[in-house]
Design an enzyme around this catalytic site. Sequence first.
Site, short mmCIF file in Angstrom:
data_model
loop_
_atom_site.label_atom_id
_atom_site.label_comp_id
_atom_site.label_asym_id
_atom_site.label_seq_id
_atom_site.Cartn_x
_atom_site.Cartn_y
_atom_site.Cartn_z
N ASP A 105 0.82 -1.21 0.00
CA ASP A 105 0.00 0.00 0.00
C ASP A 105 0.85 1.26 0.00
O ASP A 105 1.51 1.57 1.00
CB ASP A 105 -0.90 -0.04 1.25
CG ASP A 105 -1.77 1.19 1.38
OD1 ASP A 105 -2.08 1.81 0.36
OD2 ASP A 105 -2.15 1.51 2.53
N SER A 108 -0.12 4.22 2.81
CA SER A 108 0.20 4.19 4.23
C SER A 108 1.67 3.85 4.39
O SER A 108 2.35 3.55 3.41
CB SER A 108 -0.68 3.18 4.98
OG SER A 108 -0.45 1.86 4.51
N ASN A 110 3.18 1.91 7.27
CA ASN A 110 3.58 0.90 8.25
C ASN A 110 3.16 -0.50 7.88
O ASN A 110 2.21 -0.69 7.11
CB ASN A 110 2.98 1.23 9.63
CG ASN A 110 3.58 2.48 10.23
OD1 ASN A 110 2.99 3.54 10.18
ND2 ASN A 110 4.77 2.36 10.81
N TRP A 112 1.61 -3.92 9.44
CA TRP A 112 0.92 -4.49 10.59
C TRP A 112 0.28 -5.82 10.21
O TRP A 112 -0.12 -6.03 9.07
CB TRP A 112 -0.14 -3.56 11.18
CG TRP A 112 -1.31 -3.24 10.28
CD1 TRP A 112 -1.46 -2.14 9.50
CD2 TRP A 112 -2.48 -4.05 10.07
NE1 TRP A 112 -2.66 -2.20 8.82
CE2 TRP A 112 -3.31 -3.35 9.17
CE3 TRP A 112 -2.92 -5.27 10.58
CZ2 TRP A 112 -4.53 -3.86 8.73
CZ3 TRP A 112 -4.15 -5.78 10.15
CH2 TRP A 112 -4.93 -5.07 9.24
N TYR A 148 -9.69 3.57 10.12
CA TYR A 148 -9.87 3.50 8.68
C TYR A 148 -11.31 3.87 8.34
O TYR A 148 -12.19 3.84 9.20
CB TYR A 148 -9.60 2.08 8.16
CG TYR A 148 -8.16 1.65 8.17
CD1 TYR A 148 -7.28 2.10 7.20
CD2 TYR A 148 -7.68 0.77 9.13
CE1 TYR A 148 -5.96 1.70 7.19
CE2 TYR A 148 -6.36 0.36 9.13
CZ TYR A 148 -5.51 0.83 8.16
OH TYR A 148 -4.20 0.42 8.16
N ASP A 286 -2.28 5.55 -5.41
CA ASP A 286 -2.48 4.67 -4.26
C ASP A 286 -2.74 3.23 -4.67
O ASP A 286 -3.83 2.89 -5.13
CB ASP A 286 -3.65 5.21 -3.43
CG ASP A 286 -3.82 4.48 -2.11
OD1 ASP A 286 -3.04 3.56 -1.82
OD2 ASP A 286 -4.75 4.84 -1.37
N THR A 289 -5.81 1.28 -2.92
CA THR A 289 -7.20 1.59 -3.24
C THR A 289 -7.55 0.93 -4.56
O THR A 289 -6.84 1.06 -5.55
CB THR A 289 -7.41 3.12 -3.34
OG1 THR A 289 -7.18 3.70 -2.06
CG2 THR A 289 -8.83 3.45 -3.77
#
Length: 396
Positions: A105, A108, A110, A112, A148, A286, A289
């Site tokens: 992505d 963003s 990070n 996780w 989100y 992006d 998306t």
Amino acid sequence: MLRTRTSLSTWSQERSMKWLVVLGLVTFSECIVKIPLTRVQIMRKTRSEKNMLNSFLEEYAYRLYQTSSPGSNITTHPLRNIRNMIYMGNITIGTPPQKFWVLFDTGSSNLWVPSMFCTSPFCSSHTLFRHLESSTYQPTNKNFSINYVSGRMKGVVARDTVRIGDLVSTDQAFGLSMEIFRNQEVPFDGVLGLGYPKFSFSGVTPIFDNLKNQGAISEPVFAFYLSKGKPEGSVVMFGGVDTSYYQGTLNWVPLIKAGRWCIHMNSISMNRRLIACNGGCEAIVDTGTSVILGPRRLVNNLLSLIGAKPRGSEHYVSCSAVNNLPSIIFTINGINYPVPAQAYAVKGSHGDCFITFKQIPVDTPRETWILGDVFLRLYFSVFDRGNDRIGLAQAV
């Protein structure tokens, strides 16, 4: 991946990076790590269908494009698509490695994945990180919380070894989610952010920056090729650009401001008529998306112009009319990037075709469009951190 707001060790509301280096395409191609992407249809309606998807992912996890080209530094590794629009890939965390499917992505910053302590319904159908089984795991005293558009989560920050194909990031900080609340089912376990450090939570160094700082990649560049009409063939590459994935010229567009993958767009037109972005606007590129997002009023006008009718949360046209619909032309840095109807109208489950232009669900201070996978399947994209720019070219 669009999010609204992040608390505790903040991420910015707007989500979705200067070295004085001139990078030539020959240099780009010397040491490239390529991660193939595979397209899959999301299956989420019944427990049987979920089991089918899990079986598919397990069976094909290491079968596709696992080898490196002889005499080269190119490494490939399978990634997959969600609903034929979103692309995810397999990484590992820990020692010995634990496998996770993550969304790569650019919106963003990070990484996780779910923790073994997560008790949310989301976690019951996804792979959980078992920190007690990793000899390289290190806890921290930091927490994080993310809101989100499609849900929210909170958890703790940890450190461990992360591998993307042959790339290894040691002592990588990442999020372990304890609670995950989402409005929709998705097959990927977590997110691997490729944004700038300024949007990282808790001051964490993003994985791309760690790979660059640790010398794992030769150039601060990554690129995406997203396949069209077939389940395999999509690639994310690190450290350079493979010119075989695009044709014509790679057109460079400077970022509006170093720090996020956002560029200036000149206009949006249809049938030689200006329909949006009058006088210029912002465009966020992006990969997290799946659709193309824009301001409510302008998207509604576009949907009206092509005759799309609402049905639930989607807008549809008859599939028999798609070949007669006009292309939507995005003009960026003086160059036209057409998106034909065959790309933005997708056949749905009821026989009609739904339109992949949607409204941004949050207000933005200026006119902003988000160019997701509908656009990026047509145009090979290069994200150049060294020169704070994005390259676009017609994908093969």
